[in-house]
Design a protein around this motif. Structure first.
Motif, mmCIF file in Angstrom:
data_model
loop_
_atom_site.group_PDB
_atom_site.id
_atom_site.type_symbol
_atom_site.label_atom_id
_atom_site.label_comp_id
_atom_site.label_asym_id
_atom_site.label_seq_id
_atom_site.Cartn_x
_atom_site.Cartn_y
_atom_site.Cartn_z
ATOM 1 N N VAL A 1 14.971 -5.654 -16.885
ATOM 2 C CA VAL A 1 13.648 -6.105 -17.328
ATOM 3 C C VAL A 1 12.595 -5.019 -17.118
ATOM 4 O O VAL A 1 11.810 -4.692 -18.009
ATOM 5 N N GLY A 2 12.563 -4.461 -15.913
ATOM 6 C CA GLY A 2 11.659 -3.349 -15.631
ATOM 7 C C GLY A 2 10.187 -3.713 -15.647
ATOM 8 O O GLY A 2 9.343 -2.859 -15.896
ATOM 9 N N GLY A 3 9.860 -4.965 -15.359
ATOM 10 C CA GLY A 3 8.469 -5.383 -15.424
ATOM 11 C C GLY A 3 7.649 -5.082 -14.189
ATOM 12 O O GLY A 3 6.422 -5.151 -14.220
ATOM 13 N N LYS A 4 8.304 -4.763 -13.075
ATOM 14 C CA LYS A 4 7.638 -4.455 -11.798
ATOM 15 C C LYS A 4 6.750 -5.605 -11.313
ATOM 16 O O LYS A 4 5.793 -5.387 -10.573
ATOM 17 N N ALA A 5 7.080 -6.833 -11.709
ATOM 18 C CA ALA A 5 6.218 -7.969 -11.382
ATOM 19 C C ALA A 5 6.719 -8.783 -10.203
ATOM 20 O O ALA A 5 5.929 -9.430 -9.514
ATOM 21 N N VAL A 6 8.027 -8.768 -9.948
ATOM 22 C CA VAL A 6 8.605 -9.688 -8.961
ATOM 23 C C VAL A 6 8.054 -9.485 -7.550
ATOM 24 O O VAL A 6 7.715 -10.468 -6.877
ATOM 25 N N PRO A 7 7.955 -8.248 -7.018
ATOM 26 C CA PRO A 7 7.440 -8.108 -5.647
ATOM 27 C C PRO A 7 6.055 -8.708 -5.451
ATOM 28 O O PRO A 7 5.800 -9.385 -4.449
ATOM 29 N N ALA A 8 5.149 -8.479 -6.410
ATOM 30 C CA ALA A 8 3.799 -9.037 -6.284
ATOM 31 C C ALA A 8 3.814 -10.555 -6.408
ATOM 32 O O ALA A 8 3.114 -11.255 -5.665
ATOM 33 N N LEU A 9 4.613 -11.081 -7.342
ATOM 34 C CA LEU A 9 4.727 -12.534 -7.483
ATOM 35 C C LEU A 9 5.329 -13.150 -6.227
ATOM 36 O O LEU A 9 4.881 -14.200 -5.759
ATOM 37 N N LEU A 10 6.353 -12.500 -5.684
ATOM 38 C CA LEU A 10 6.991 -12.981 -4.463
ATOM 39 C C LEU A 10 5.978 -13.038 -3.329
ATOM 40 O O LEU A 10 5.903 -14.041 -2.597
ATOM 41 N N ALA A 11 5.200 -11.983 -3.166
ATOM 42 C CA ALA A 11 4.180 -11.967 -2.116
ATOM 43 C C ALA A 11 3.180 -13.092 -2.321
ATOM 44 O O ALA A 11 2.729 -13.731 -1.363
ATOM 45 N N GLY A 12 2.841 -13.358 -3.587
ATOM 46 C CA GLY A 12 1.901 -14.441 -3.878
ATOM 47 C C GLY A 12 2.441 -15.788 -3.462
ATOM 48 O O GLY A 12 1.720 -16.604 -2.879
ATOM 49 N N TYR A 13 3.702 -16.056 -3.758
ATOM 50 C CA TYR A 13 4.308 -17.340 -3.384
ATOM 51 C C TYR A 13 4.503 -17.462 -1.872
ATOM 52 O O TYR A 13 4.511 -18.571 -1.335
ATOM 53 N N LEU A 14 4.649 -16.320 -1.190
ATOM 54 C CA LEU A 14 4.776 -16.360 0.267
ATOM 55 C C LEU A 14 3.421 -16.327 0.963
ATOM 56 O O LEU A 14 3.328 -16.586 2.160
ATOM 57 N N GLY A 15 2.384 -15.952 0.218
ATOM 58 C CA GLY A 15 1.049 -15.881 0.796
ATOM 59 C C GLY A 15 0.854 -14.696 1.716
ATOM 60 O O GLY A 15 0.135 -14.785 2.722
ATOM 61 N N ILE A 16 1.498 -13.562 1.385
ATOM 62 C CA ILE A 16 1.389 -12.366 2.208
ATOM 63 C C ILE A 16 1.025 -11.170 1.325
ATOM 64 O O ILE A 16 1.169 -11.234 0.103
ATOM 65 N N PRO A 17 0.592 -10.041 1.909
ATOM 66 C CA PRO A 17 0.215 -8.867 1.102
ATOM 67 C C PRO A 17 1.429 -8.181 0.482
ATOM 68 O O PRO A 17 2.561 -8.313 0.966
ATOM 69 N N ALA A 18 1.166 -7.409 -0.582
ATOM 70 C CA ALA A 18 2.194 -6.584 -1.218
ATOM 71 C C ALA A 18 1.625 -5.197 -1.455
ATOM 72 O O ALA A 18 0.463 -5.050 -1.838
ATOM 73 N N PHE A 19 2.452 -4.173 -1.236
ATOM 74 C CA PHE A 19 2.067 -2.787 -1.482
ATOM 75 C C PHE A 19 3.178 -2.118 -2.280
ATOM 76 O O PHE A 19 4.362 -2.319 -1.987
ATOM 77 N N SER A 20 2.788 -1.318 -3.261
ATOM 78 C CA SER A 20 3.771 -0.650 -4.115
ATOM 79 C C SER A 20 3.699 0.861 -3.936
ATOM 80 O O SER A 20 2.828 1.378 -3.229
ATOM 81 N N ASP A 21 4.645 1.563 -4.574
ATOM 82 C CA ASP A 21 4.707 3.031 -4.549
ATOM 83 C C ASP A 21 4.825 3.580 -3.131
ATOM 84 O O ASP A 21 4.222 4.600 -2.785
ATOM 85 N N ILE A 22 5.627 2.904 -2.305
ATOM 86 C CA ILE A 22 5.812 3.313 -0.917
ATOM 87 C C ILE A 22 6.859 4.423 -0.840
ATOM 88 O O ILE A 22 7.934 4.330 -1.431
#
Length: 255
Positions: free
Chosen positions: A123-144
């Motif tokens: 898929v390559g949408g790069k959306a799942v980590p941010a969506l996952l963080a949203g459902y868990l109610g925690i921060p997300a950071f990319s390009d680590i």
């Protein structure tokens, strides 16, 4: 510290074929999504530094729970596997994947760090980590690019534009890593043999308490993008470079 790496058992992009209408047909061969071995290695390195274990979490159709898929993941250094294998997850939207992963993580309990690859190979949408963080109610950071344990949480480095930014981050947190964040070691026969002894938990959707989706998207059709007519402008005067720059500015390509 409890570390979870999310990975995907995905179609091999080398076997993908694109029709004249722009529709992608995937082959039957599957493997760990090409961006995820880096995430697994980053999880392993963090676990080694923190004296912790690293758990693998995946969701997908039934082949995600096959012996081949489990061994391929465990051989990369994961200590324990949790896999939601359900045929209804084939072609699932990023939102559904995120909700399934979030429900599974809540079942694992007390997770401090969730590490993901840059994107999925299919898929390559790069959306799942941010969506996952949203459902868990925690921060997300990319390009680590690096993760180091500290007494108060984590020290991470990420790419921010054209600079590197060092951050101190409290946990729990979701981190998606770059493709070159770590060198992925080759898997040997010893790794494959050890993988067979790793604990595995196969889950179905019925085992999870899924949150209701906050929106629903349904694919109703697919088509090839329209081709733009090329202007075919040739600059061959003494001022060709300046004329090209001016034309690009007129098109909004340059500011």
């Amino acid at each position: 510290m409890k570390i979870v790496v999310i990975y995907k058992w995905a179609p091999d992009p080398q076997e993908a074929e694109v029709s004249a209408a722009g529709e992608v047909t995937w082959g039957n061969r599957r493997s760990i999504s090409e961006y995820d071995p880096v995430a697994i290695q980053m999880g392993r390195l963090l676990a080694n530094a923190a004296g912790a274990e690293v758990l693998g979490l995946s969701a997908g159709e039934s082949s995600a729970g096959s012996k081949k898929a489990l061994q391929a993941a465990a051989a990369r250094g994961l200590d324990e596997l949790f896999v939601v294998a359900d045929d209804s997850l084939e072609d699932a939207t990023p939102d559904l994947y995120a909700r399934v992963l979030a429900a599974a993580i809540k079942g694992i309990r007390d997770v401090d760090v969730i590490i993901a690859g840059e994107a999925s190979a299919d898929v390559g949408g790069k959306a799942v980590p941010a969506l996952l963080a949203g459902y868990l109610g925690i921060p997300a950071f990319s390009d680590i690019t690096s993760i180091t344990p500290q007494a108060s949480g984590l020290a991470v480095t990420r790419i921010q534009g054209e600079t590197l930014q060092d951050l101190e981050i409290a946990t729990p947190v979701v981190l998606s890593v770059t493709t070159d964040a770590a060198q992925v070691p080759l898997i040997g026969m010893k790794d494959m043999m050890a993988a067979r002894k790793k604990p595995v938990h196969i889950l179905s959707l019925e085992d999870l308490e899924l949150e209701e989706t906050r929106g629903k998207a349904e694919v109703i059709s697919k088509r090839k993008p329209e081709s733009r007519q090329r202007k075919q402008i040739i600059f061959d005067s003494e001022n060709a470079a300046a004329e090209l720059v001016e034309a690009l500015r007129a098109e909004g390509v340059l500011s």
